[in-house]
Design a protein around this motif. Structure first.
Motif, PDB file in Angstrom:
ATOM      1  N   LYS A  10       0.853  -1.188   0.000  1.00 15.50           N
ATOM      2  CA  LYS A  10       0.000   0.000   0.000  1.00 15.50           C
ATOM      3  C   LYS A  10       0.887   1.235   0.000  1.00 15.50           C
ATOM      4  CE  LYS A  10      -3.748  -2.446   0.463  1.00 15.50           C
ATOM      5  NZ  LYS A  10      -4.704  -2.583  -0.607  1.00 15.50           N
ATOM      6  N   PHE A  11       0.360   2.329  -0.541  1.00 20.02           N
ATOM      7  CA  PHE A  11       1.105   3.578  -0.646  1.00 20.02           C
ATOM      8  C   PHE A  11       0.320   4.683   0.038  1.00 20.02           C
ATOM      9  CE2 PHE A  11       2.023   0.868  -4.234  1.00 20.02           C
ATOM     10  CZ  PHE A  11       3.409   0.793  -4.163  1.00 20.02           C
ATOM     11  N   ILE A  12       0.998   5.410   0.929  1.00 20.29           N
ATOM     12  CA  ILE A  12       0.338   6.488   1.659  1.00 20.29           C
ATOM     13  C   ILE A  12       1.209   7.740   1.641  1.00 20.29           C
ATOM     14  CG2 ILE A  12      -0.987   4.948   3.158  1.00 20.29           C
ATOM     15  CD1 ILE A  12       1.061   5.557   5.377  1.00 20.29           C
ATOM     16  N   VAL A  13       0.556   8.872   1.804  1.00 19.08           N
ATOM     17  CA  VAL A  13       1.241  10.157   1.898  1.00 19.08           C
ATOM     18  C   VAL A  13       0.791  10.816   3.194  1.00 19.08           C
ATOM     19  CG1 VAL A  13       1.553  12.426   0.842  1.00 19.08           C
ATOM     20  CG2 VAL A  13       1.287  10.395  -0.611  1.00 19.08           C
ATOM     21  N   LEU A  14       1.768  11.287   3.970  1.00 17.22           N
ATOM     22  CA  LEU A  14       1.457  11.967   5.220  1.00 17.22           C
ATOM     23  C   LEU A  14       2.063  13.364   5.217  1.00 17.22           C
ATOM     24  CD1 LEU A  14       2.012   9.424   8.139  1.00 17.22           C
ATOM     25  CD2 LEU A  14      -0.088  10.585   7.531  1.00 17.22           C
ATOM     26  N   PRO A  15       1.222  14.377   5.399  1.00 16.13           N
ATOM     27  CA  PRO A  15       1.759  15.721   5.623  1.00 16.13           C
ATOM     28  C   PRO A  15       2.049  15.860   7.125  1.00 16.13           C
ATOM     29  CG  PRO A  15      -0.616  15.817   5.511  1.00 16.13           C
ATOM     30  CD  PRO A  15      -0.228  14.379   5.265  1.00 16.13           C
ATOM     31  N   PHE A  16       2.979  16.714   7.467  1.00 15.51           N
ATOM     32  CA  PHE A  16       3.308  16.956   8.869  1.00 15.51           C
ATOM     33  C   PHE A  16       3.172  18.437   9.169  1.00 15.51           C
ATOM     34  CE2 PHE A  16       5.249  12.977   7.828  1.00 15.51           C
ATOM     35  CZ  PHE A  16       5.087  12.215   8.967  1.00 15.51           C
ATOM     36  N   LYS A  17       2.708  18.724  10.388  1.00 18.12           N
ATOM     37  CA  LYS A  17       2.537  20.108  10.825  1.00 18.12           C
ATOM     38  C   LYS A  17       3.141  20.260  12.208  1.00 18.12           C
ATOM     39  CE  LYS A  17      -2.084  18.760  12.179  1.00 18.12           C
ATOM     40  NZ  LYS A  17      -3.488  18.905  11.978  1.00 18.12           N
ATOM     41  N   LYS A  18       3.338  21.491  12.627  1.00 17.29           N
ATOM     42  CA  LYS A  18       3.857  21.755  13.973  1.00 17.29           C
ATOM     43  C   LYS A  18       2.683  22.047  14.898  1.00 17.29           C
ATOM     44  CE  LYS A  18       8.525  22.546  13.621  1.00 17.29           C
ATOM     45  NZ  LYS A  18       9.664  23.008  14.312  1.00 17.29           N
ATOM     46  N   VAL A  19       2.645  21.335  16.009  1.00 16.42           N
ATOM     47  CA  VAL A  19       1.638  21.542  17.036  1.00 16.42           C
ATOM     48  C   VAL A  19       2.376  21.700  18.358  1.00 16.42           C
ATOM     49  CG1 VAL A  19      -0.337  20.548  18.247  1.00 16.42           C
ATOM     50  CG2 VAL A  19      -0.069  20.166  15.784  1.00 16.42           C
ATOM     51  N   ARG A  20       2.283  22.896  18.923  1.00 17.69           N
ATOM     52  CA  ARG A  20       2.974  23.207  20.185  1.00 17.69           C
ATOM     53  C   ARG A  20       4.462  22.882  20.101  1.00 17.69           C
ATOM     54  NH1 ARG A  20      -1.789  20.501  22.613  1.00 17.69           N
ATOM     55  NH2 ARG A  20      -3.253  22.150  23.079  1.00 17.69           N
ATOM     56  N   GLY A  21       5.067  23.188  18.960  1.00 20.64           N
ATOM     57  CA  GLY A  21       6.497  22.980  18.782  1.00 20.64           C
ATOM     58  C   GLY A  21       6.914  21.587  18.374  1.00 20.64           C
ATOM     59  N   ASN A  22       5.964  20.648  18.305  1.00 14.60           N
ATOM     60  CA  ASN A  22       6.268  19.270  17.909  1.00 14.60           C
ATOM     61  C   ASN A  22       5.755  18.997  16.501  1.00 14.60           C
ATOM     62  OD1 ASN A  22       7.386  18.520  20.456  1.00 14.60           O
ATOM     63  ND2 ASN A  22       5.302  18.367  21.259  1.00 14.60           N
ATOM     64  N   VAL A  23       6.486  18.191  15.759  1.00 18.44           N
ATOM     65  CA  VAL A  23       6.065  17.790  14.418  1.00 18.44           C
ATOM     66  C   VAL A  23       5.112  16.607  14.553  1.00 18.44           C
ATOM     67  CG1 VAL A  23       6.828  16.934  12.178  1.00 18.44           C
ATOM     68  CG2 VAL A  23       8.220  18.596  13.400  1.00 18.44           C
ATOM     69  N   THR A  24       3.885  16.757  14.032  1.00 20.98           N
ATOM     70  CA  THR A  24       2.876  15.701  14.129  1.00 20.98           C
ATOM     71  C   THR A  24       2.279  15.422  12.756  1.00 20.98           C
ATOM     72  OG1 THR A  24       1.119  17.278  14.614  1.00 20.98           O
ATOM     73  CG2 THR A  24       2.268  16.330  16.492  1.00 20.98           C
ATOM     74  N   PRO A  25       1.861  14.172  12.519  1.00 11.29           N
ATOM     75  CA  PRO A  25       1.267  13.843  11.221  1.00 11.29           C
ATOM     76  C   PRO A  25      -0.131  14.429  11.068  1.00 11.29           C
ATOM     77  CG  PRO A  25       1.322  11.902  12.633  1.00 11.29           C
ATOM     78  CD  PRO A  25       2.013  13.004  13.373  1.00 11.29           C
ATOM     79  N   GLY A  26      -0.444  14.806   9.833  1.00 15.55           N
ATOM     80  CA  GLY A  26      -1.772  15.303   9.503  1.00 15.55           C
ATOM     81  C   GLY A  26      -2.615  14.173   8.937  1.00 15.55           C
ATOM     82  N   GLU A  27      -3.552  14.524   8.087  1.00 17.29           N
ATOM     83  CA  GLU A  27      -4.467  13.538   7.514  1.00 17.29           C
ATOM     84  C   GLU A  27      -3.787  12.736   6.410  1.00 17.29           C
ATOM     85  OE1 GLU A  27      -8.712  13.510   5.126  1.00 17.29           O
ATOM     86  OE2 GLU A  27      -8.258  15.168   6.475  1.00 17.29           O
ATOM     87  N   MET A  28      -3.836  11.412   6.527  1.00 15.41           N
ATOM     88  CA  MET A  28      -3.212  10.505   5.573  1.00 15.41           C
ATOM     89  C   MET A  28      -3.979  10.495   4.248  1.00 15.41           C
ATOM     90  SD  MET A  28      -2.589   6.405   5.918  1.00 15.41           S
ATOM     91  CE  MET A  28      -4.328   6.056   6.028  1.00 15.41           C
ATOM     92  N   ARG A  29      -3.231  10.434   3.152  1.00 19.93           N
ATOM     93  CA  ARG A  29      -3.820  10.273   1.821  1.00 19.93           C
ATOM     94  C   ARG A  29      -3.330   8.950   1.246  1.00 19.93           C
ATOM     95  NH1 ARG A  29      -4.242  15.179  -1.712  1.00 19.93           N
ATOM     96  NH2 ARG A  29      -5.154  13.577  -3.021  1.00 19.93           N
ATOM     97  N   VAL A  30      -4.187   8.234   0.573  1.00 17.49           N
ATOM     98  CA  VAL A  30      -3.841   6.960  -0.049  1.00 17.49           C
ATOM     99  C   VAL A  30      -3.526   7.205  -1.516  1.00 17.49           C
ATOM    100  CG1 VAL A  30      -4.683   4.645  -0.606  1.00 17.49           C
ATOM    101  CG2 VAL A  30      -5.328   5.718   1.561  1.00 17.49           C
ATOM    102  N   ALA A  31      -2.515   6.504  -2.031  1.00 16.92           N
ATOM    103  CA  ALA A  31      -2.148   6.603  -3.441  1.00 16.92           C
ATOM    104  C   ALA A  31      -2.221   5.211  -4.064  1.00 16.92           C
ATOM    105  CB  ALA A  31      -0.743   7.173  -3.576  1.00 16.92           C
ATOM    106  N   SER A  32      -2.366   5.166  -5.366  1.00 17.62           N
ATOM    107  CA  SER A  32      -2.514   3.885  -6.053  1.00 17.62           C
ATOM    108  C   SER A  32      -1.186   3.207  -6.368  1.00 17.62           C
ATOM    109  CB  SER A  32      -3.312   4.064  -7.348  1.00 17.62           C
ATOM    110  OG  SER A  32      -2.676   5.022  -8.173  1.00 17.62           O
ATOM    111  N   ASN A  33      -0.103   3.997  -6.432  1.00 20.43           N
ATOM    112  CA  ASN A  33       1.216   3.425  -6.707  1.00 20.43           C
ATOM    113  C   ASN A  33       2.298   4.375  -6.208  1.00 20.43           C
ATOM    114  OD1 ASN A  33       1.736   5.403  -8.838  1.00 20.43           O
ATOM    115  ND2 ASN A  33       0.317   4.200 -10.092  1.00 20.43           N
ATOM    116  N   ALA A  34       3.557   3.962  -6.316  1.00 14.93           N
ATOM    117  CA  ALA A  34       4.666   4.757  -5.786  1.00 14.93           C
ATOM    118  C   ALA A  34       4.794   6.103  -6.496  1.00 14.93           C
ATOM    119  CB  ALA A  34       5.969   3.971  -5.894  1.00 14.93           C
ATOM    120  N   ALA A  35       4.647   6.118  -7.811  1.00 12.14           N
ATOM    121  CA  ALA A  35       4.766   7.371  -8.567  1.00 12.14           C
ATOM    122  C   ALA A  35       3.667   8.352  -8.180  1.00 12.14           C
ATOM    123  CB  ALA A  35       4.728   7.089 -10.064  1.00 12.14           C
ATOM    124  N   SER A  36       2.468   7.847  -7.993  1.00  9.44           N
ATOM    125  CA  SER A  36       1.345   8.689  -7.588  1.00  9.44           C
ATOM    126  C   SER A  36       1.565   9.239  -6.179  1.00  9.44           C
ATOM    127  CB  SER A  36       0.051   7.882  -7.649  1.00  9.44           C
ATOM    128  OG  SER A  36      -1.032   8.638  -7.194  1.00  9.44           O
TER     129      SER A  36
END
Length: 78
Positions: free
Chosen positions: A6-32
């Motif tokens: 499976k392929f997923i994309v995770l954005p990260f944001k800063k929350v109270r000075g810590n890097v935390t993951p945002g909402e996961m996105r699913v992709a159909s392949n590695a290039a996507s």
């Protein structure tokens, strides 16, 4: 044991000075996954595209393998 990649994309944001993951996105392949991650890169402190092996019977997942990353990301395997 039936495994699937499976392929997923995770954005990260800063929350109270810590890097935390945002909402996961699913992709159909590695290039996507890389394309989605690159498109999101300007809006977050970090973005990463991952590949993970999933056992379809038990739901167990292997440690994620980073396909592409930029900026600050957190260790999601921890």
């Amino acid at each position: 044991m039936s495994r699937s990649e499976k392929f997923i994309v995770l954005p990260f944001k800063k929350v109270r000075g810590n890097v935390t993951p945002g909402e996961m996105r699913v992709a159909s392949n590695a290039a996507s996954a890389e394309k989605i991650a690159r498109a999101m890169a300007d809006r977050f402190v970090g973005v990463a595209a991952y590949s993970v092996q999933v056992d379809m019977e038990s739901g167990d997942m292997s440690d994620p393998r980073i396909l592409w990353q930029t900026g600050e990301i957190a260790d999601i395997a921890a």
